[in-house]
Each structure stands twice: as structure tokens, then as C-alpha cells.
Write a protein that holds these residues in place. Structure first.
Motif, PDB file in Angstrom:
ATOM      1  N   THR A 201       0.853  -1.180   0.000  1.00 51.72           N
ATOM      2  CA  THR A 201       0.000   0.000   0.000  1.00 51.72           C
ATOM      3  C   THR A 201       0.895   1.238   0.000  1.00 51.72           C
ATOM      4  O   THR A 201       2.063   1.164   0.402  1.00 51.72           O
ATOM      5  N   PRO A 202       0.374   2.388  -0.421  1.00 45.62           N
ATOM      6  CA  PRO A 202       1.171   3.612  -0.329  1.00 45.62           C
ATOM      7  C   PRO A 202       1.633   3.893   1.093  1.00 45.62           C
ATOM      8  O   PRO A 202       2.746   4.391   1.302  1.00 45.62           O
ATOM      9  N   GLU A 203       0.787   3.566   2.086  1.00 41.28           N
ATOM     10  CA  GLU A 203       1.145   3.795   3.481  1.00 41.28           C
ATOM     11  C   GLU A 203       2.364   2.978   3.878  1.00 41.28           C
ATOM     12  O   GLU A 203       3.290   3.486   4.537  1.00 41.28           O
ATOM     13  N   GLU A 204       2.391   1.711   3.466  1.00 45.47           N
ATOM     14  CA  GLU A 204       3.510   0.835   3.816  1.00 45.47           C
ATOM     15  C   GLU A 204       4.800   1.293   3.145  1.00 45.47           C
ATOM     16  O   GLU A 204       5.862   1.349   3.773  1.00 45.47           O
ATOM     17  N   SER A 205       4.708   1.630   1.870  1.00 42.16           N
ATOM     18  CA  SER A 205       5.894   2.077   1.152  1.00 42.16           C
ATOM     19  C   SER A 205       6.420   3.378   1.733  1.00 42.16           C
ATOM     20  O   SER A 205       7.618   3.515   2.003  1.00 42.16           O
ATOM     21  N   ALA A 206       5.538   4.360   1.948  1.00 41.28           N
ATOM     22  CA  ALA A 206       5.964   5.667   2.458  1.00 41.28           C
ATOM     23  C   ALA A 206       6.577   5.544   3.848  1.00 41.28           C
ATOM     24  O   ALA A 206       7.559   6.235   4.166  1.00 41.28           O
ATOM     25  N   ARG A 207       6.033   4.689   4.688  1.00 39.18           N
ATOM     26  CA  ARG A 207       6.578   4.515   6.040  1.00 39.18           C
ATOM     27  C   ARG A 207       8.012   3.996   5.979  1.00 39.18           C
ATOM     28  O   ARG A 207       8.904   4.488   6.679  1.00 39.18           O
TER      29      ARG A 207
END
Length: 234
Positions: A201-207
Motif C-alpha cells: 500500500t502507499p502507506e507501507e511504502s511511504a513509512r
């Protein structure tokens, strides 16, 4: 306070990075995109977090737009600590499939994904050199690794390999002394480009990306990283 500029921040990974940096606090983020008036989510974040985010117009394929953005940033802050070259395109079939390739489409993807990040970095060089632990990050792709074997997506693969080389040259250029330059594969992410079936997810990648960016030091200059911090083959 960390001063950050992100290109292509109106959607996908760029937009999620903005959200997460806001959550950290003690940041001032220049959120750039080609058409701010159409970037509704980005504008909402800016209004909700006034003082942390400033939306700027920046078309990475337009040198006049790049110069104007650099001037605006320079009028607001004394230095830049992190430049994230995130803007990019996937291209159309005329740049993907043998038998359908056109010079115009391959050139368009190459210019946007490889040439533009280099020109953007050049425009912000002086501000970066006045930053604290200044870092330039090129958001690349595993598809740009020469170790990959595939017979399609010519323009995109070529453009990311060229972007990787630009980052590698920047890392050893005396004109960029003191600025750490690294290339990062954000993973296969559920964005407009990656599609809904992507692994992250974008959240996982960005984190993961934020943690990687935070830990970058001069010893990492010229390296090609996976989002989790492991190194990738060129």
C-alpha cells in the motif's frame, strides 16, 4: 525543523509521504505538482496543516517552472534538507512494445523520468548545500536494474536506468560535495501506475521510505536501495 521538497506530490507515494511527514511535525514541506488547482487532496492537507505544508506549482518538464519553484522556495527558507524526486510517468504503449515504439513517446518518458530529476536537482543545488545533512533521493524502480530480464516496457525501464546513472554521477560530482544522493525503489505499490494488485500500500511504502531517508548519510551516496534499506544491483 526539516525542510523537504517533493515533486509529483498530488497522488500516490508523493501524497502519502506528505501525509506522513505532517504527522511527524517539525517539518516544512514544499508539496509540488504540475497543476495545484486540480490537486484537491493536497490542497485540503495544506489548509488543514497551515505552516507545515506549502503547495507550489512545478512542472518538472518545464525549465521555467523549475526555476520559478526554486526561486519561491529560496524566498521562504535558507536551505533545503531533503529533495525527493518523485514525479514520473509510465508512458503509453508506443514506449512499451516492440512493433509499436515511437521515438516521440520513448523520448517523452526519458525526458520526464531521467532528465527532469537531474535539472530539478541542479536548480535546488544551492539550497541543498545550505541544508542540514542535505539529501537528494531519486524515486526509481527495480525495473531500472540491469540485472532484470524482461522484453517489454522499453521506455520506462530505460528511463529509470538513466535516472539511476544520473544519481550515481551526482554522488561523485565535486559540485555536489556535501550532498548525499541516493536512488530508491519504493517497491510495487498500489498506485495509479502500480495498479490495485500491487504488493504494497502507499502507506507501507511511504513509512519504509521515510525511515530510509532519515538514516541516509554521506556513506550512502551513490547507492541504489530497496525501500526496506537493502541494496539493489545496478
Amino acid at each position: 525543523m526539516q525542510r523537504i521538497l517533493i515533486t509529483g506530490s498530488n497522488r500516490g507515494i508523493g501524497l502519502e509521504l506528505i501525509r506522513q511527514y505532517i504527522g511527524e511535525g517539525d517539518v516544512y514541506v514544499f508539496a509540488t505538482c504540475r497543476d495545484p488547482d486540480k490537486a484537491q487532496q493536497l490542497q485540503e492537507l495544506s489548509h488543514l496543516h497551515d505552516g507545515l505544508v506549502r503547495v507550489l506549482q512545478l512542472d518538472v518538464s518545464d525549465e521555467g517552472s523549475i526555476a520559478a519553484a526554486a526561486s519561491a522556495v529560496g524566498a521562504s527558507v535558507a536551505g533545503l534538507d531533503l529533495l525527493i524526486n518523485n514525479a514520473g510517468i509510465g508512458g503509453d504503449d508506443q514506449g512499451r512494445l516492440m512493433g509499436q515504439l515511437t521515438a516521440a513517446e520513448v523520448g517523452r518518458v526519458m525526458a520526464t523520468n531521467a532528465v527532469s530529476p537531474l535539472i530539478v536537482t541542479q536548480a535546488f543545488r544551492d539550497l541543498l548545500k545550505r541544508g542540514l545533512n542535505p539529501r537528494v533521493v531519486m524515486i526509481s524502480s527495480g525495473m531500472g536494474s540491469l540485472q532484470r530480464k524482461a522484453g517489454w516496457s522499453y521506455a520506462y525501464r530505460m528511463s529509470k536506468a538513466a535516472m539511476n546513472m544520473a544519481a550515481r554521477v551526482l554522488a561523485f560530482d565535486e559540485a555536489m560535495a556535501g550532498v548525499t544522493t541516493a536512488t530508491v525503489n519504493p517497491g510495487w505499490v498500489q498506485t495509479d501506475m502500480g495498479g490495485p494488485g500491487a504488493a504494497l500500500t502507499p502507506e507501507e511504502s511511504a513509512r519504509a521510505l521515510r525511515a530510509l531517508f532519515k538514516g541516509l548519510s554521506p556513506a550512502d551516496s551513490g547507492k541504489f536501495f530497496q525501500y526496506d534499506g537493502s541494496e539493489l544491483p545496478w
